[in-house]
Design an enzyme around this catalytic site. Sequence first.
Site, mmCIF file in Angstrom:
data_model
loop_
_atom_site.group_PDB
_atom_site.id
_atom_site.type_symbol
_atom_site.label_atom_id
_atom_site.label_comp_id
_atom_site.label_asym_id
_atom_site.label_seq_id
_atom_site.Cartn_x
_atom_site.Cartn_y
_atom_site.Cartn_z
ATOM 1 N N ASP A 37 -6.989 1.518 13.945
ATOM 2 C CA ASP A 37 -5.629 1.362 13.438
ATOM 3 C C ASP A 37 -4.669 2.314 14.143
ATOM 4 O O ASP A 37 -5.084 3.160 14.945
ATOM 5 C CB ASP A 37 -5.597 1.561 11.915
ATOM 6 C CG ASP A 37 -6.371 2.792 11.447
ATOM 7 O OD1 ASP A 37 -6.736 3.624 12.297
ATOM 8 O OD2 ASP A 37 -6.609 2.921 10.236
ATOM 9 N N ASP A 46 -7.756 5.422 -2.015
ATOM 10 C CA ASP A 46 -7.460 4.190 -2.768
ATOM 11 C C ASP A 46 -8.390 3.041 -2.344
ATOM 12 O O ASP A 46 -8.150 1.887 -2.675
ATOM 13 C CB ASP A 46 -5.992 3.779 -2.593
ATOM 14 C CG ASP A 46 -5.630 3.441 -1.144
ATOM 15 O OD1 ASP A 46 -6.510 3.532 -0.254
ATOM 16 O OD2 ASP A 46 -4.467 3.078 -0.902
ATOM 17 N N HIS A 74 -9.067 2.097 0.808
ATOM 18 C CA HIS A 74 -8.738 1.350 2.032
ATOM 19 C C HIS A 74 -9.747 1.600 3.157
ATOM 20 O O HIS A 74 -10.368 2.647 3.245
ATOM 21 C CB HIS A 74 -7.296 1.599 2.498
ATOM 22 C CG HIS A 74 -6.986 2.946 3.060
ATOM 23 N ND1 HIS A 74 -5.907 3.702 2.629
ATOM 24 C CD2 HIS A 74 -7.564 3.675 4.043
ATOM 25 C CE1 HIS A 74 -5.867 4.824 3.327
ATOM 26 N NE2 HIS A 74 -6.863 4.829 4.179
ATOM 27 N N GLU A 96 -4.899 -1.741 2.980
ATOM 28 C CA GLU A 96 -4.645 -1.216 1.640
ATOM 29 C C GLU A 96 -5.113 -2.208 0.573
ATOM 30 O O GLU A 96 -5.391 -3.379 0.886
ATOM 31 C CB GLU A 96 -3.140 -0.950 1.499
ATOM 32 C CG GLU A 96 -2.607 0.143 2.414
ATOM 33 C CD GLU A 96 -2.965 1.564 1.952
ATOM 34 O OE1 GLU A 96 -4.034 1.758 1.339
ATOM 35 O OE2 GLU A 96 -2.164 2.480 2.231
HETATM 36 C C1 GLP Z 1 -6.641 7.119 7.028
HETATM 37 C C2 GLP Z 1 -7.160 6.167 8.116
HETATM 38 C C3 GLP Z 1 -8.503 5.611 7.763
HETATM 39 C C4 GLP Z 1 -9.318 6.724 7.182
HETATM 40 C C5 GLP Z 1 -8.783 7.097 5.828
HETATM 41 C C6 GLP Z 1 -9.416 8.328 5.230
HETATM 42 O O1 GLP Z 1 -5.387 6.863 6.592
HETATM 43 N N1 GLP Z 1 -6.295 5.083 8.452
HETATM 44 O O2 GLP Z 1 -9.119 5.031 8.913
HETATM 45 O O3 GLP Z 1 -10.650 6.308 7.008
HETATM 46 O O4 GLP Z 1 -7.389 7.153 5.837
HETATM 47 O O5 GLP Z 1 -8.951 9.481 5.847
HETATM 48 P P1 GLP Z 1 -9.680 10.874 5.706
HETATM 49 O O6 GLP Z 1 -10.990 10.718 6.375
HETATM 50 O O7 GLP Z 1 -8.801 11.859 6.426
HETATM 51 O O8 GLP Z 1 -9.793 11.167 4.267
#
Ligand code: GLP
Length: 260
Positions: free
Chosen positions: A67, A136, A138, A143
């Site tokens: 992403d 959440d 995702h 989302e």
């Molecule tokens: C981000 C990314 C995701 C990631 C998630 C968790 O916004 N777009 O690919 O897995 O949120 O992030 P983190 O590992 O920093 O908690």
Amino acid sequence: MEVVILPGKEEAGILAADAVEALLRATPDAVLGLATGSSPLPIYDELARRHREQGLSFAGASGFALDEYVGLPPGHPESYREVIRREFTDRVDIDPARVHAPDGTAADIPAACAEYESRIDRAGGVDLQILGLGSDGHLGFNEPGSSLASRTRIKTLTERTRQDNARFFDSAAEVPQHVVTQGLGTIMEARHLLLIVTGEHKADAVHAAVEGPLTARCPGSLLQWHSHVTVLIDEPAAARLELADYYRHTWANKPDWQGL
Ligand code: GLP
């Protein structure tokens, strides 16, 4: 779905790196699916160490990021293209020209998303997709409410995700509203999904994804529908799992010949 409960994120990073290394040894031109966020960082640290100290080579591999933010200027330190470059590409011998990310600066976003999909296709699809999980639920930036069949496209972030990601920016207001993400349908086509989740703040999301109903309300729950999923979590992230003892028992008694 294989759920492995580990003492901490370092152990999760090592196990994930084992899976990447086994793949590269069998398939040197493997296609890696690269995630950002803080969860995969122990994986990249361990892969960089193995490259440096043990000569693990990524020379034949290619990579696709999950992403990207929309609207950050090229080279912005928090654009996911830059994060992947900093945390992974620059630390191993992968050819930077073969590491791709969705284009969040394109004038024609739908066309850029379609091109990204066909680029993944032309590479033969993703062999191993590293994933994190949003608080959440995702996956990538899909989302809650995302179509379970979705392809790479633009999405609007929830306020919760913008707050969660504010730590990477000077303030929450600087977190872009829009992102481009591989769709859930795109992610599901990867041959092996490797989810890494650590920390108590993710315990509810892990429970919903692993043991809840399969629903767009929790995009992570779609993993239950994939035939090869490895979930690497630490004890705090496992706190709400109802079948935690079973997962521990299964892992402790896993046949030696069976890899991840
Ligand atoms: C981000 C990314 C995701 C990631 C998630 C968790 O916004 N777009 O690919 O897995 O949120 O992030 P983190 O590992 O920093 O908690």
